[in-house]
Design a protein around this motif. Structure first.
Motif, PDB file in Angstrom:
ATOM      1  N   GLU A  50       0.836  -1.212   0.000  1.00  0.00           N
ATOM      2  CA  GLU A  50       0.000   0.000   0.000  1.00  0.00           C
ATOM      3  C   GLU A  50       0.864   1.253   0.000  1.00  0.00           C
ATOM      4  OE1 GLU A  50      -2.359   2.381   3.432  1.00  0.00           O
ATOM      5  OE2 GLU A  50      -3.009   0.308   3.165  1.00  0.00           O
ATOM      6  N   ILE A  51       2.027   1.176   0.648  1.00  0.00           N
ATOM      7  CA  ILE A  51       2.888   2.342   0.820  1.00  0.00           C
ATOM      8  C   ILE A  51       3.823   2.543  -0.357  1.00  0.00           C
ATOM      9  CG2 ILE A  51       4.777   3.291   2.207  1.00  0.00           C
ATOM     10  CD1 ILE A  51       3.498   1.743   4.613  1.00  0.00           C
ATOM     11  N   ALA A  52       4.483   1.480  -0.807  1.00  0.00           N
ATOM     12  CA  ALA A  52       5.700   1.587  -1.614  1.00  0.00           C
ATOM     13  C   ALA A  52       5.469   2.180  -2.994  1.00  0.00           C
ATOM     14  CB  ALA A  52       6.350   0.213  -1.735  1.00  0.00           C
ATOM     15  N   ALA A  53       6.455   2.984  -3.426  1.00  0.00           N
ATOM     16  CA  ALA A  53       6.501   3.469  -4.805  1.00  0.00           C
ATOM     17  C   ALA A  53       7.014   2.356  -5.708  1.00  0.00           C
ATOM     18  CB  ALA A  53       7.411   4.688  -4.901  1.00  0.00           C
ATOM     19  N   ASP A  54       6.771   2.505  -6.990  1.00  0.00           N
ATOM     20  CA  ASP A  54       7.262   1.548  -7.985  1.00  0.00           C
ATOM     21  C   ASP A  54       7.923   2.343  -9.101  1.00  0.00           C
ATOM     22  OD1 ASP A  54       7.785  -0.760  -9.330  1.00  0.00           O
ATOM     23  OD2 ASP A  54       5.738  -1.100 -10.013  1.00  0.00           O
ATOM     24  N   TYR A  55       8.994   3.031  -8.737  1.00  0.00           N
ATOM     25  CA  TYR A  55       9.639   4.016  -9.609  1.00  0.00           C
ATOM     26  C   TYR A  55      10.034   3.395 -10.945  1.00  0.00           C
ATOM     27  CZ  TYR A  55      12.688   7.906 -10.944  1.00  0.00           C
ATOM     28  OH  TYR A  55      13.266   8.969 -11.595  1.00  0.00           O
ATOM     29  N   SER A  56       9.721   4.123 -12.018  1.00  0.00           N
ATOM     30  CA  SER A  56      10.020   3.646 -13.364  1.00  0.00           C
ATOM     31  C   SER A  56      10.597   4.797 -14.180  1.00  0.00           C
ATOM     32  CB  SER A  56       8.754   3.109 -14.035  1.00  0.00           C
ATOM     33  OG  SER A  56       8.948   2.925 -15.412  1.00  0.00           O
ATOM     34  N   HIS A  57      11.838   4.630 -14.657  1.00  0.00           N
ATOM     35  CA  HIS A  57      12.446   5.678 -15.481  1.00  0.00           C
ATOM     36  C   HIS A  57      11.649   5.941 -16.755  1.00  0.00           C
ATOM     37  CE1 HIS A  57      15.884   6.050 -12.910  1.00  0.00           C
ATOM     38  NE2 HIS A  57      16.253   4.791 -13.078  1.00  0.00           N
ATOM     39  N   PRO A  58      11.198   4.908 -17.481  1.00  0.00           N
ATOM     40  CA  PRO A  58      10.389   5.196 -18.678  1.00  0.00           C
ATOM     41  C   PRO A  58       9.106   5.959 -18.382  1.00  0.00           C
ATOM     42  CG  PRO A  58      11.204   2.940 -18.755  1.00  0.00           C
ATOM     43  CD  PRO A  58      11.527   3.471 -17.393  1.00  0.00           C
ATOM     44  N   VAL A  59       8.436   5.638 -17.260  1.00  0.00           N
ATOM     45  CA  VAL A  59       7.209   6.353 -16.920  1.00  0.00           C
ATOM     46  C   VAL A  59       7.513   7.817 -16.601  1.00  0.00           C
ATOM     47  CG1 VAL A  59       5.376   6.564 -15.194  1.00  0.00           C
ATOM     48  CG2 VAL A  59       5.931   4.329 -16.150  1.00  0.00           C
ATOM     49  N   VAL A  60       8.601   8.060 -15.875  1.00  0.00           N
ATOM     50  CA  VAL A  60       8.976   9.438 -15.542  1.00  0.00           C
ATOM     51  C   VAL A  60       9.261  10.233 -16.814  1.00  0.00           C
ATOM     52  CG1 VAL A  60      10.757  10.861 -14.462  1.00  0.00           C
ATOM     53  CG2 VAL A  60       9.816   8.910 -13.236  1.00  0.00           C
ATOM     54  N   HIS A 103      11.423  10.762  -4.629  1.00  0.00           N
ATOM     55  CA  HIS A 103      10.251  10.024  -4.171  1.00  0.00           C
ATOM     56  C   HIS A 103       9.412  10.976  -3.318  1.00  0.00           C
ATOM     57  CE1 HIS A 103      11.853   6.476  -5.862  1.00  0.00           C
ATOM     58  NE2 HIS A 103      11.193   5.614  -5.102  1.00  0.00           N
ATOM     59  N   ILE A 104       8.110  10.999  -3.565  1.00  0.00           N
ATOM     60  CA  ILE A 104       7.237  12.001  -2.943  1.00  0.00           C
ATOM     61  C   ILE A 104       6.248  11.318  -2.012  1.00  0.00           C
ATOM     62  CG2 ILE A 104       5.603  13.875  -3.384  1.00  0.00           C
ATOM     63  CD1 ILE A 104       6.767  13.987  -6.244  1.00  0.00           C
ATOM     64  N   ALA A 105       6.167  11.816  -0.788  1.00  0.00           N
ATOM     65  CA  ALA A 105       5.168  11.329   0.164  1.00  0.00           C
ATOM     66  C   ALA A 105       3.825  11.965  -0.180  1.00  0.00           C
ATOM     67  CB  ALA A 105       5.581  11.681   1.589  1.00  0.00           C
ATOM     68  N   ALA A 106       2.850  11.131  -0.538  1.00  0.00           N
ATOM     69  CA  ALA A 106       1.529  11.616  -0.934  1.00  0.00           C
ATOM     70  C   ALA A 106       0.473  11.004  -0.029  1.00  0.00           C
ATOM     71  CB  ALA A 106       1.238  11.259  -2.395  1.00  0.00           C
ATOM     72  N   GLY A 107      -0.601  11.726   0.194  1.00  0.00           N
ATOM     73  CA  GLY A 107      -1.701  11.211   0.988  1.00  0.00           C
ATOM     74  C   GLY A 107      -2.355  10.028   0.300  1.00  0.00           C
ATOM     75  N   VAL A 108      -2.768   9.050   1.089  1.00  0.00           N
ATOM     76  CA  VAL A 108      -3.367   7.847   0.512  1.00  0.00           C
ATOM     77  C   VAL A 108      -4.667   8.173  -0.220  1.00  0.00           C
ATOM     78  CG1 VAL A 108      -4.773   7.180   2.507  1.00  0.00           C
ATOM     79  CG2 VAL A 108      -3.777   5.402   1.034  1.00  0.00           C
ATOM     80  N   ASN A 109      -5.233   9.345   0.027  1.00  0.00           N
ATOM     81  CA  ASN A 109      -6.453   9.756  -0.685  1.00  0.00           C
ATOM     82  C   ASN A 109      -6.200   9.967  -2.180  1.00  0.00           C
ATOM     83  OD1 ASN A 109      -4.867  11.998   0.401  1.00  0.00           O
ATOM     84  ND2 ASN A 109      -6.384  13.328  -0.534  1.00  0.00           N
ATOM     85  N   LEU A 110      -4.931  10.091  -2.574  1.00  0.00           N
ATOM     86  CA  LEU A 110      -4.603  10.253  -3.987  1.00  0.00           C
ATOM     87  C   LEU A 110      -4.333   8.927  -4.689  1.00  0.00           C
ATOM     88  CD1 LEU A 110      -2.248  13.374  -3.844  1.00  0.00           C
ATOM     89  CD2 LEU A 110      -4.667  13.288  -4.472  1.00  0.00           C
ATOM     90  N   GLY A 156       7.219   7.890  -8.654  1.00  0.00           N
ATOM     91  CA  GLY A 156       7.985   8.075  -7.426  1.00  0.00           C
ATOM     92  C   GLY A 156       7.155   8.373  -6.203  1.00  0.00           C
ATOM     93  N   ALA A 157       5.821   8.342  -6.307  1.00  0.00           N
ATOM     94  CA  ALA A 157       4.985   8.635  -5.140  1.00  0.00           C
ATOM     95  C   ALA A 157       4.878   7.408  -4.245  1.00  0.00           C
ATOM     96  CB  ALA A 157       3.595   9.080  -5.577  1.00  0.00           C
ATOM     97  N   PHE A 158       5.040   7.611  -2.941  1.00  0.00           N
ATOM     98  CA  PHE A 158       4.684   6.583  -1.967  1.00  0.00           C
ATOM     99  C   PHE A 158       3.629   7.178  -1.045  1.00  0.00           C
ATOM    100  CE2 PHE A 158       8.268   8.877  -0.198  1.00  0.00           C
ATOM    101  CZ  PHE A 158       8.005   9.006   1.157  1.00  0.00           C
ATOM    102  N   PHE A 159       2.718   6.330  -0.577  1.00  0.00           N
ATOM    103  CA  PHE A 159       1.497   6.830   0.046  1.00  0.00           C
ATOM    104  C   PHE A 159       1.493   6.589   1.553  1.00  0.00           C
ATOM    105  CE2 PHE A 159       0.468   5.988  -4.377  1.00  0.00           C
ATOM    106  CZ  PHE A 159      -0.173   7.159  -4.741  1.00  0.00           C
ATOM    107  N   LEU A 160       0.956   7.547   2.266  1.00  0.00           N
ATOM    108  CA  LEU A 160       0.844   7.432   3.716  1.00  0.00           C
ATOM    109  C   LEU A 160      -0.555   7.814   4.160  1.00  0.00           C
ATOM    110  CD1 LEU A 160       2.466  10.429   5.590  1.00  0.00           C
ATOM    111  CD2 LEU A 160       2.096  10.479   3.142  1.00  0.00           C
ATOM    112  N   ARG A 161      -0.982   7.198   5.235  1.00  0.00           N
ATOM    113  CA  ARG A 161      -2.275   7.518   5.812  1.00  0.00           C
ATOM    114  C   ARG A 161      -2.189   8.814   6.610  1.00  0.00           C
ATOM    115  NH1 ARG A 161      -3.950   1.444   8.061  1.00  0.00           N
ATOM    116  NH2 ARG A 161      -3.849   0.404   6.019  1.00  0.00           N
ATOM    117  N   ARG A 162      -3.321   9.454   6.791  1.00  0.00           N
ATOM    118  CA  ARG A 162      -3.336  10.721   7.511  1.00  0.00           C
ATOM    119  C   ARG A 162      -2.985  10.539   8.980  1.00  0.00           C
ATOM    120  NH1 ARG A 162      -2.400  14.550   3.991  1.00  0.00           N
ATOM    121  NH2 ARG A 162      -3.879  14.588   2.269  1.00  0.00           N
ATOM    122  N   SER A 163      -3.298   9.376   9.529  1.00  0.00           N
ATOM    123  CA  SER A 163      -3.016   9.130  10.941  1.00  0.00           C
ATOM    124  C   SER A 163      -2.498   7.702  11.107  1.00  0.00           C
ATOM    125  CB  SER A 163      -4.278   9.332  11.784  1.00  0.00           C
ATOM    126  OG  SER A 163      -4.042   8.973  13.133  1.00  0.00           O
TER     127      SER A 163
END
Length: 888
Positions: free
Chosen positions: A265-275, A338-345, A358-365
């Motif tokens: 749920e958290i981890a990014a899956d960074y891809s150079h071609p996607v970037v 890598h960017i910490a983004a809210g799980v709402n995104l 490069g986004a990895f997701f975190l919960r608000r609490s």
């Protein structure tokens, strides 16, 4: 300096090599970094180039780049040695076209260089590392297919390299690093054998190339699975899995699956071609949306980054922030963080794309979920351990008011603890100010501040929001502030911080203080890098008038004053200011639709009406901190014709901690006073104030004068802050000690401000923002003016009444009476008696005091007459002067 032209050795490149270079030339366009690498070399010392990977095309590109830069030819023999070429590679291919790649030890070339210096103590060789990248960032003119052949971490074969040159050769970067003196390095090595010395230099060069490649195209991230496995195998996570299994009475395998699901749920899956693909797409998107994106002080940020774990910490004002940051960093030759983004995104379709960007997701609490907390902390630690640059917003969410929000230091604490656990690479926090001229979310922000619930992010909402593409949003500025190194902060906090990371669960007692200090410094440095655009200046001027309207001549004068103030009283060396003159600023504001012109025979009037005025308050708040000192001085003359300089400075020192906490100002108390002195001198030079009695007393012009009008405009940018402070104090005193909790006081203040806003038609939704009241109450706690008793109720010190008395210097009697009337509470009111001004604000001599009080009474009578009030002030000092000099 030895150049290709004056070198005694003639190039010996074979004819077919030179022919290949001519054939390749139309397909390759080289960008050198730095643009003039010849300045890096020491004159008269032979230079030997080192490239990361051997290859025919790399040799051709290097030769051409050196020729264009006026550097010695790498294909000529190296002077003073037996080497036939002035270049060698750290990794080489074998001679078979179909053979496998293999790495050969470059120690032989290094040993040859070392032997050439033996017996010649005055001789030296410069070793210059050169990194070559083909197709690092295809431009918007590139096709999608080209992205597949852009630069990466894999040592590709000859056929793939040829395709990369044909498709992406026009985006070739040749990075020249500062050369190293082989003689100096040899002398510093302590007399080790040439073989050991060669191995040592080879390791240093490999590390150097790895660091440069990571900075240019991003870290060498394997598949997400390897990061996930590393997190799940970490000792803290394994312990948390066991604890979860025991607590919830489930099997270890089931607890492990829960942890595995969380890390996915958290981890990014960074891809150079996607970037690179996203960069291709966003270039067209930004061109439709914005008129330009400017970056300031980026070169300073890039120069400070090498060798550090970089954490970008920008202000957060729009959903476009992280896309803009990533895009601009990518096209500028820096790896996307890598960017910490809210799980709402993490929405369908959108979430997977963001992860690969490069986004990895975190919960608000994290509250109530110990396993999630441990897993997330370990994931952040893994990113830092691998040298992955990160980006997160310490405000915790987008600012709805345009001000910087009070920081939430959770991510900072995780970063610090991860560094303590493995302090291999120093951490550098890079603040970034993002300035807009129009916001896509502007209308929704107004609704949320007015009490409407925040609209939940959804794919349908995103599709509806595509209509924003029909509008233009002006220019955007990304200003890079002064970076902050973590190690000095830790050194100042504890001499033993390096031993604090041995226990991953330990929380040193000094950690909280360091985190808070770091968070505040980040906000301060963001504000010190503000960009002042035309819309900011228009908002500062127009919103300070009752109807948000101003005669064109007055607006031109006010804009000129505002620009002069920012230029002559520099807030910091990283502030940027629009080059437009006042007339161009007005024309641009009309073009952007922020203001409209009302034509009139006696002179045109510029106005911001309705929703535009409310939205403009956002852009005024962006730069409110830049005018804080000027606004304080001007506030002192809203209700006073004359004041002593010492009173302005004394009261300024008292009020400063509260303004500083709200606006994240950079000075200490003495620094603020020095800035006030400079501001007073500026006002005197501009004729807005007159210094009398040897400069000890300051006097403004009469109320109808242009100078007095300009001071009022400047003052009103800050007057609402003092009104909020007075609301808080009034609510405390009216309700009495041991009556309200902190939350109840916040609510009472917010309701009072909201009602006052309705009665006075204020266009600043943040006026009743609970967060601002909460910050002021917290400052009162820190200064021990207010504290919580054993029952959780608030008690306060007698000095609170002194603050009430000082407030009378700034706030008019009408405003204070309105606040006291509206504020909920008992019958008790602040401090009996109500002199027109505080005693210490009066001039020293009795005659001046009498004249001063007459002016104040006359001004307040005139003000009441214009506002339709029937109240009259008692005149304790005799008849008022016959002339009128009211302060409107």
């Amino acid at each position: 300096m030895t150049t290709a032209a004056d070198s005694p050795a003639r190039p010996r490149a074979p004819w077919w090599f030179n022919l290949a270079g001519q054939l390749l030339q139309p397909w390759v366009r080289i960008r050198r970094d730095p643009a003039e690498p010849a300045a890096l070399l020491q004159a008269g010392v032979p230079v030997c180039y080192v490239i990361e990977r051997d290859g025919f095309s790399d040799a051709l590109i290097l030769q051409r780049a050196c020729r264009e830069a006026g550097l010695p030819n790498p294909m000529q023999p190296l002077a003073g040695t037996r080497r036939r070429r002035s270049v060698f590679a750290l990794a080489r291919r074998d001679g078979s076209l179909l053979g496998r790649n293999r790495k050969r030890n470059p120690n032989e070339a290094l040993r040859q260089l070392v032997h050439s210096l033996e017996g010649l103590p005055d001789s030296d060789i410069q070793i210059m590392p050169v990194s070559i990248y083909v197709g690092r960032a295809p431009s918007r003119d590139s096709g999608w297919f080209r992205v597949l052949f852009s630069e990466n971490w894999v040592m590709v074969g000859r056929f793939r390299r040829m395709l990369a040159l044909l498709l992406n050769g026009r985006d070739t970067v040749v990075h020249f690093s500062t050369p190293v003196s082989l003689r100096q390095t040899l002398d510093e090595s302590g007399g080790i054998t040439p073989e050991r010395f060669a191995r040592k230099v080879s390791r240093v060069l490999r590390t150097h190339f790895h660091r440069i490649r990571a900075a240019v195209i991003g870290p060498d991230l394997s598949h997400k699975r390897t990061v996930v496995d590393a997190v799940l195998n970490a000792e803290p996570v394994r312990a948390a899995i066991a604890a979860t299994a025991a607590k919830e009475k489930i099997s270890h395998a089931k607890a492990w699956r829960k942890a595995h699901k969380l890390v996915l749920e958290i981890a990014a899956d960074y891809s150079h071609p996607v970037v690179r693909s996203a960069s291709f797409l966003l270039s067209n998107f930004w061109n439709k949306l914005y008129d330009g994106i400017a970056m300031h002080h980026f070169d300073k940020a890039r120069a400070a980054a090498p060798g550090h774990e970089v954490i970008y910490v920008p202000c957060h004002r729009s959903h476009a922030d992280y896309l803009l940051m990533s895009y601009q960093l990518h096209v500028s030759g820096v790896v996307v963080p890598h960017i910490a983004a809210g799980v709402n995104l993490d929405l369908p379709l959108i979430g997977p794309i963001l992860r690969r960007g490069g986004a990895f997701f975190l919960r608000r609490s994290f509250r109530g979920n110990a396993l999630y907390s441990v897993v997330f902390n370990e994931y952040v630690a893994q990113l830092i351990d691998r040298g992955v640059p990160m980006e997160y917003f310490i405000e915790g969410g987008r600012s709805r008011t345009g001000r910087l929000l009070a920081p939430r230091a959770g991510m900072l604490a995780m970063t610090i603890r991860a560094f303590l656990r493995a302090p291999r690479r120093p951490v550098l926090f890079q603040p970034v100010y993002i300035g807009y001229e129009k916001l896509m979310e502007g209308k929704s922000y107004i609704g949320e501040l007015s009490g409407q619930p925040k609209e939940k992010e959804s794919l349908l909402g995103l599709l509806k929001g595509l209509k924003v593409l029909r509008q233009r949003y002006g220019h955007v500025a990304l200003n890079f502030g002064e970076p902050i190194e973590l190690t000095p902060l830790l050194d100042a906090a504890s001499d033993h911080w390096r031993s604090a990371g041995t226990d991953p669960e330990a929380k040193p007692e000094w950690l909280g203080a360091v985190t808070d200090r770091l968070a505040e410094q980040i906000q301060v440095n963001i504000n010190r890098a503000a960009d002042v655009n035309p819309i900011n200046l228009l908002a500062l001027a127009l919103l300070a008038t009752p109807k948000h309207a101003m005669a064109e001549s007055d607006l031109l004068t006010q804009l000129d004053l505002g620009k002069a103030m920012l230029e002559e009283l520099p807030y910091s060396d990283r502030i940027t200011l629009t080059p437009m003159n006042p007339a161009a600023i007005i024309a641009y504001g009309e073009q952007m639709g922020w203001i409209q012109r009302v034509q009139h025979p006696l002179g045109d009037v510029l106005t911001a009406t309705g929703e535009r005025a409310v939205l403009l308050s956002y852009f005024r708040n962006n730069v409110l901190h830049l005018t804080a000192t000027a606004a304080w001085v001007a506030c002192c003359f809203l209700n006073n014709r004359r004041m002593s300089r010492s009173s302005i400075l004394r009261l300024g020192r008292i009020i400063y901690p509260f303004i500083q906490g709200e606006l994240f100002l950079p000075w200490d108390g003495d620094g603020f006073v020095a800035q006030l002195q400079a501001t007073i001198d500026f006002f005197v030079r501009r004729g807005l104030l007159e210094a009398v009695s040897d400069g000890r007393v300051l006097e403004r012009s009469p109320g109808q004068d242009d100078g007095a009008f300009q001071l009022r405009v400047i003052a009103r940018s800050l007057i609402q802050a003092f009104e909020r402070y007075y609301i808080t104090i009034a609510a405390l005193v009216k309700n009495g000690p041991h009556t309200l909790t902190g939350a109840e006081l916040e609510n009472a203040c917010s309701l009072t401000a909201q009602r006052l806003s309705l009665l006075n038609e204020l266009t600043a939704p943040e006026f009743f923002d609970k967060a601002l009241f909460r910050g002021f109450i917290q400052k009162l706690r820190e200064r021990r003016i207010v504290w919580t008793d054993d029952a959780g109720k608030l008690d306060y010190d007698a000095s609170l009444e002194g603050m009430v008395r000082d407030a009378r210097v700034i706030l008019s009697r009408e405003v204070r009476h309105s606040i006291l009337k509206i504020t909920p509470g008992g019958d008790k009111e602040p401090a009996a008696g109500d002199p027109a001004v505080a005693p210490d604000a009066l001039p020293a001599d009795a005659a001046a005091t009498d004249l001063h009080r007459r002016h104040v009474v006359a001004e307040q009578r005139e003000h009441e007459r214009r506002s339709g009030s029937d109240r009259r002030l008692p005149d304790a000092t005799g008849p008022a002067p016959p002339h009128r000099d009211a302060a409107e």
